[in-house]
Scaffold this active site. Structure first.
Site, mmCIF file in Angstrom:
data_model
loop_
_atom_site.group_PDB
_atom_site.id
_atom_site.type_symbol
_atom_site.label_atom_id
_atom_site.label_comp_id
_atom_site.label_asym_id
_atom_site.label_seq_id
_atom_site.Cartn_x
_atom_site.Cartn_y
_atom_site.Cartn_z
ATOM 1 N N LYS A 134 -24.513 -66.219 89.009
ATOM 2 C CA LYS A 134 -23.782 -65.412 90.069
ATOM 3 C C LYS A 134 -24.194 -64.080 89.906
ATOM 4 C CE LYS A 134 -21.757 -62.427 88.465
ATOM 5 N NZ LYS A 134 -21.775 -61.555 88.110
ATOM 6 N N TYR A 172 -16.127 -62.666 91.393
ATOM 7 C CA TYR A 172 -14.782 -63.551 90.714
ATOM 8 C C TYR A 172 -13.665 -63.605 91.235
ATOM 9 C CZ TYR A 172 -18.164 -64.029 86.371
ATOM 10 O OH TYR A 172 -19.233 -63.931 85.762
#
Ligand code: NAD
Length: 373
Positions: free
Chosen positions: A141, A226
């Site tokens: 990510k 996140y």
């Protein structure tokens, strides 16, 4: 202080400096109980591309413990690392590649999954090359630095008929899964408000994370993702709209290319409002969910652990696991049993986040409330 050290130190400070060791130790018990090896003994071979901090300190550690996959190869631009890793992990010489000869991996039967752990702007190239070589791909990510790149990556993997997964480790973490369960089953009622923050004090001012071209942006891309993920997995919905504001820049020499901090607000169809915050100058990580019948929170919520949580009914007691070990074993198990990576961490999931991250930046730049539908 090196860039690797500063980030590692940050993640360990939430665990008194022994978090990684503790997590790695405790995984022996809780993880072994969670994931049994496949009965035919087949283990998927994984090749890590880019042997930086995350590959070295987390993924390689995980791949020594996993029941259903193992470290079979590496791709590195640094010959000294190739020797060090070959010795440490007893790697077959033919499974060691550099960035130039990487495409030859196509004929290597030991490698099932290529895991791209490079700076964000390099993800696309290596995902495309891995797909062309016929390998299934895991990518770190944020998936990419632009929406278009994320779309191209999905397209390339579809065309090559290979799986594409994003390294969303929290999806496999027990405290996080319990929050998701309680919220989705409405044990705390209807979710009305989520406060979620993730920031750390960044070290080396020359590192790629502070260069827009390589990182795609600042803390939002690196750790704010996140919080965006959490808002989506807690509500199980896609946001309708976004507003956002850049924070003040107190160190223009460091934050000349990417934001120092950013706040954003998301509205969800089920009437939840989300307040997010991300920073390279605040040590903070929490997920707080307020619902009509109670509340639930995690803090630490996103670093390597141990994650801690509580609800209005008392503390949350869940097993402490090594995130990357559980993640890799779950993904390998899913592939070995269904031929697919878990859907909730696939390329489309990465693309959804990319669209939201880019809209957050656009909303901060324009000062407007923007639609996400
Ligand atoms: P890092 O800087 O420690 O490692 C980057 C690696 O890429 C190094 O091996 C470096 O040699 C290599 N590299 C190749 N070309 C490079 C270039 N032009 N500039 C800089 N490095 C180059 O970074 P990291 O912390 O390991 O992060 C790598 C990826 O993993 C990023 O996408 C990051 O977002 C992701 N990450 C994910 C987590 C997680 O918990 N899922 C944690 C940390 C990092």
């Amino acid at each position: 202080m090196s860039k690797q050290t500063s980030r590692r130190d940050f993640l360990q400070q939430f665990t008194g400096g022994i978090g990684v060791t503790l997590a790695a130790l405790s995984v022996t018990d809780s993880h072994a109980a969670a994931i049994a090896p496949m009965t035919d003994g087949k283990k998927l071979g994984v090749a890590l591309v880019g042997l930086g901090s995350y590959a070295k300190n987390q993924l390689a550690v995980a791949l020594e413990k996993t029941a259903n996959c193992y470290l079979a190869g590496i791709v590195t631009g640094t010959p000294a690392k190739a020797d060090e890793w070959a010795k440490k992990y007893n790697l077959d010489k033919k499974n060691i590649y550099n960035y130039q000869n990487f495409d030859q991996i196509a004929s290597n039967k030991d490698i099932d999954i290529v895991y791209v752990v490079l700076p964000n702007s390099m993800h696309k190239e290596f995902v495309l090359r891995a797909a062309k070589a016929g390998k299934h791909v895991m990518c770190e990510k944020p998936m990419s630095t632009t929406v278009k790149d994320a779309e191209d990556m999905i397209q390339a993997c579809k065309a090559a008929n290979v799986q594409l997964g994003i390294g969303y480790r929290m999806h496999f973490e027990p405290f996080t899964k319990e929050v998701i369960r309680q919220c989705r089953e409405k044990q705390v009622g209807d979710v009305r408000f989520i406060q979620t923050n993730f920031g750390f004090n960044i070290g080396d001012p020359t590192q790629w994370r502070l260069k827009k071209e390589m990182a795609g942006g600042g803390p939002l891309m690196d750790v704010g993702i996140y919080c965006v993920q959490a808002a989506r997995y807690v509500t199980g919905e896609e946001p309708l709209s976004v507003t956002a504001q850049y924070g003040p820049v107190t160190e223009p020499a460091v934050f000349k290319d990417v934001e120092q901090s950013i706040s954003w607000q998301l509205e969800f169809p089920g009437h939840a409002t989300v307040n997010g915050f991300s920073s390279y100058r605040s040590n903070i990580e929490q997920l707080y969910v307020s619902a009509t019948k109670g509340w639930i929170q995690l803090s630490p919520a996103y670093s390597y652990g141990p994650i801690k949580g509580s609800t209005n009914a008392g503390p949350l007691n869940m097993p402490v696991v090594h995130h990357q070990t559980v993640m890799m074993d779950e993904i390998a198990k899913s592939f070995l049993t269904t031929g697919k990576f878990p859907e909730h961490i696939n390329g489309e999931e990465g693309l959804r986040d990319m669209r939201i991250l880019m809209k957050i930046y656009e909303a901060a730049a324009t000062g407007k409330k923007l639609s996400l539908v």
